[in-house]
Design an enzyme around this catalytic site. Structure first.
Site, PDB file in Angstrom:
ATOM      1  NE  ARG B   8     -21.720  30.015  56.716  1.00  0.00           N
ATOM      2  CZ  ARG B   8     -22.055  31.251  57.099  1.00  0.00           C
ATOM      3  NH1 ARG B   8     -21.214  32.242  56.954  1.00  0.00           N
ATOM      4  NH2 ARG B   8     -23.236  31.487  57.623  1.00  0.00           N
ATOM      5  CB  SER B  34     -18.929  35.245  55.078  1.00  0.00           C
ATOM      6  OG  SER B  34     -19.499  36.494  55.401  1.00  0.00           O
ATOM      7  CD  GLU B  55     -12.830  39.647  45.303  1.00  0.00           C
ATOM      8  OE1 GLU B  55     -12.534  40.415  44.370  1.00  0.00           O
ATOM      9  OE2 GLU B  55     -13.627  39.961  46.212  1.00  0.00           O
ATOM     10  CG  ASP B 113     -26.803  37.467  50.454  1.00  0.00           C
ATOM     11  OD1 ASP B 113     -27.432  38.309  51.121  1.00  0.00           O
ATOM     12  OD2 ASP B 113     -25.696  37.018  50.795  1.00  0.00           O
ATOM     13  NE  ARG B 163     -25.917  33.441  54.706  1.00  0.00           N
ATOM     14  CZ  ARG B 163     -26.827  33.376  55.677  1.00  0.00           C
ATOM     15  NH1 ARG B 163     -27.596  32.312  55.780  1.00  0.00           N
ATOM     16  NH2 ARG B 163     -26.960  34.369  56.540  1.00  0.00           N
TER      17      ARG B 163
END
Lengths: 274, 312
Positions: B8, B34, B55, B113, B163
């Site tokens: 990312r 993020s 979105e 998560d 991530r």
């Protein structure tokens, strides 16, 4: 300057095209086309900065028919304006034809967005409006929404974002014809105070009679002159307006007239059928 | 010590470099910190559009910008791009508007998560859309290079980033990276392991373990799932005769699906698919999740042996 009498005559001709198209195809959406057509006639003739001989002109105003199933109305005005020919109208819903069932930017000159799935046009219009602002252009973006369409949640994502970004060049015309696919809106999903909802989202709001040409011209002036944020013209219309048996009749949201009904419609619209 | 970085961050670096093109705009849905578009926002707020947590609106704002000559890059978590799938289908892919969507935090590698944030189907669903380029780069360098190449394409795209940090593979090898061309990282003649994303480094590890057992594996980084580099797959079939795919994604419809489709319509070879076995994830560290899902290096090595055993 086009007189309101001339606009009314233009709308009448478009109504004839609309009924012809759906009768020939024996499919399509006459009701919402007939409710929107007075608005489209005035918008194209008095307001939109577009060039029929150069439909992709970069700095044109944009018009996005978000209720993309009401395409016969759009094709009718595009033909009357010279974007396409009257002969092209015969290609409505025909394989390979430029007049696809729902308006499509890849098929038809003068169509700015490929609609057909409800709730998408306002977001696309917001992107178009941001592009105009980034370029320092004065061009305006007009989006036509249906009243049933604003039951889509994503419309309200766009409504919220448009005021956040203070898009004074973004304008909505809401065709408040009170009928959606299955029934009256009131039966499908009550929407209560629509003007109050848009006001609460921070929009400039004006209501008009969407079949009164003087009020329509006034309303379009309101959109053009309200540039401190996004603006919406809520046009109270009658679905199927101009053809007695289609008017205010949910059965003609998406159904074609038979031959007998067709002859009656033509007579009511002042056309002599050979 | 292997240098580590998150893909990312490669996306964020690419946007910053692309900013010299005034047509590049960035769209955010409250996850710029993020997805790493925040660097572009800081440097170029006038060309960054906040869409809030919305979105569906974001993708079509991108479509409107693309239709007006801009090059929009929109990002959020991979899983949340899926909420706007129909917008991607009808408003972006169908009119072929070059909106570039980046879904970060893809795969079970996303970690603690838990399953709601671990997209395991994104590559599959976007691969079904005509006109859309689908990519899942393996390291920070290739993510940056591929993202920058997107700005010159005329088609929309979906790129998945991850991530957590993975080994840096392409430092100084930027010239080898091109959209639509798989990269051979190691040559062997017994089996070919075709991987994408975080599974590329796992596959290299598996290949090393296999070497100790006298098995020579080819390892390919198939960063572009669509269009698939079919010519390369054909070459691997003739040089190795057995194929393994490895992905942090469902075995249904992703890289394994793409390679299987290619093999059944062309020269056939036995194929073993390492990936998420039609189940959801759970909370766990990234490396733990690769074990839970049975997709880490040892599982790839086992799959390689199974594929070899199936050779005619």
């Amino acid at each position: 300057m086009t007189s309101t009498d001339e606009l009314r005559e233009l709308a009448r001709k478009c109504r004839v095209h609309i009924v012809n198209m759906v009768h020939r195809a024996q499919a399509g959406h006459p009701g919402g086309s007939l409710s929107e057509i007075d608005l489209l006639a005035a918008l194209y003739k008095t307001t939109l900065r577009v060039r029929p001989d150069d439909p992709d002109w970069d700095d044109r105003d944009r018009f996005i028919l978000s209720k993309g199933h009401a395409s016969p109305g759009m094709y009718a005005i595009l033909a009357e304006m010279g974007f396409i020919s009257v002969d092209d109208l015969a290609s409505y819903r025909v394989l390979g034809g430029i007049c696809q069932g729902h308006v499509d930017m890849k098929w038809c000159p003068g169509v700015d967005f490929s609609a057909g799935s409800l709730g998408m046009g306002l977001s696309f219009g917001m992107g178009s409006a941001i592009a105009g602002r980034l370029e320092g252009s004065e061009r305006q973006v007009y989006v036509m929404l249906g009243d049933g369409e604003i039951q889509e949640g994503s419309v309200w994502e766009a409504a919220m974002a448009a005021t956040h970004h203070e898009l004074g060049n973004l304008n909505v015309i809401l065709d408040r014809n009170r009928i959606q696919n299955d029934d009256f809106c009131e039966a499908q999903m009550r929407m209560f105070d629509i003007p109050a909802k848009w006001k609460a989202f921070g929009w400039n709001v004006k209501e008009i009679d969407g079949h009164n040409m003087e009020e329509i011209v006034d309303g379009l002036n309101f959109l053009q002159n309200s540039n401190d944020g996004p603006s919406i013209l809520i046009a109270h219309t009658v679905k199927g307006h101009g053809v007695s048996f289609m008017a205010d009749n949910p059965a003609f949201h998406g159904a074609a007239p038979n031959d007998e009904q067709y002859a009656q419609a033509m007579a009511e619209l002042g056309e002599v059928v050979a | 010590m292997t240098k580590m970085a998150a893909t990312r961050d490669g996306y964020g670096e690419a946007l910053l470099e692309l900013a010299s093109n005034p047509k590049v705009v960035v769209l955010e849905a409250d996850l710029g910190k993020s997805t790493k578009s925040l660097h572009f926002r800081k440097a170029h707020p006038e060309r960054t559009v906040s869409c809030g947590i919305g979105e569906q609106n974001m993708l079509l704002v991108g479509a409107g910008l693309a239709a007006s000559g801009y090059i929009p890059f929109a990002s959020t978590f991979a899983i949340f791009t899926e909420r706007a799938f129909e917008q991607m289908r009808n408003g972006v892919a169908r009119p072929n508007l070059a909106v570039h969507v980046c879904g970060s935090h893809g795969g079970t590698h996303t970690g603690t998560d838990g399953s709601s944030a671990q997209s395991i189907e994104d590559l599959a669903i976007y691969r079904t859309l005509p006109n859309v380029i689908v990519m899942h780069p393996s390291d920070v360098v290739s993510t940056k290079v591929l993202t920058m190449q997107l700005a010159a394409t005329v088609s929309p795209s979906y790129t998945r980033t991850a991530r957590n940090k993975t080994p840096v593979l392409y430092e100084g090898r930027e010239n080898e990276i091109e959209i639509g061309k798989g990269i051979v990282l190691k040559e062997g003649s017994d089996v070919a392991i075709i991987a994408c994303g975080v599974m590329v480094s796992q596959s290299l590890e598996a290949a090393e373990a296999l070497t100790a057992e006298g098995i020579n594996a080819t390892v390919v980084d198939m960063h572009t799932l669509k269009p698939l580099d079919g010519e390369l797959v054909d070459r691997l079939v003739s040089s190795c005769g057995a194929i393994v795919t490895a992905e942090d994604h469902s075995v249904i419809g992703g890289l394994g699906g793409a390679v299987a489709e290619h093999l059944t319509s062309n020269t056939f070879a036995p194929l073993e698919r390492v990936g998420v076995q039609d189940r959801f994830g759970e909370s766990g560290q990234a490396d733990e999740m690769l074990e839970v899902m049975k997709i880490s290096a040892p599982y790839i090595a086992e799959a390689a042996k199974r594929a070899i055993a199936r050779k005619a």
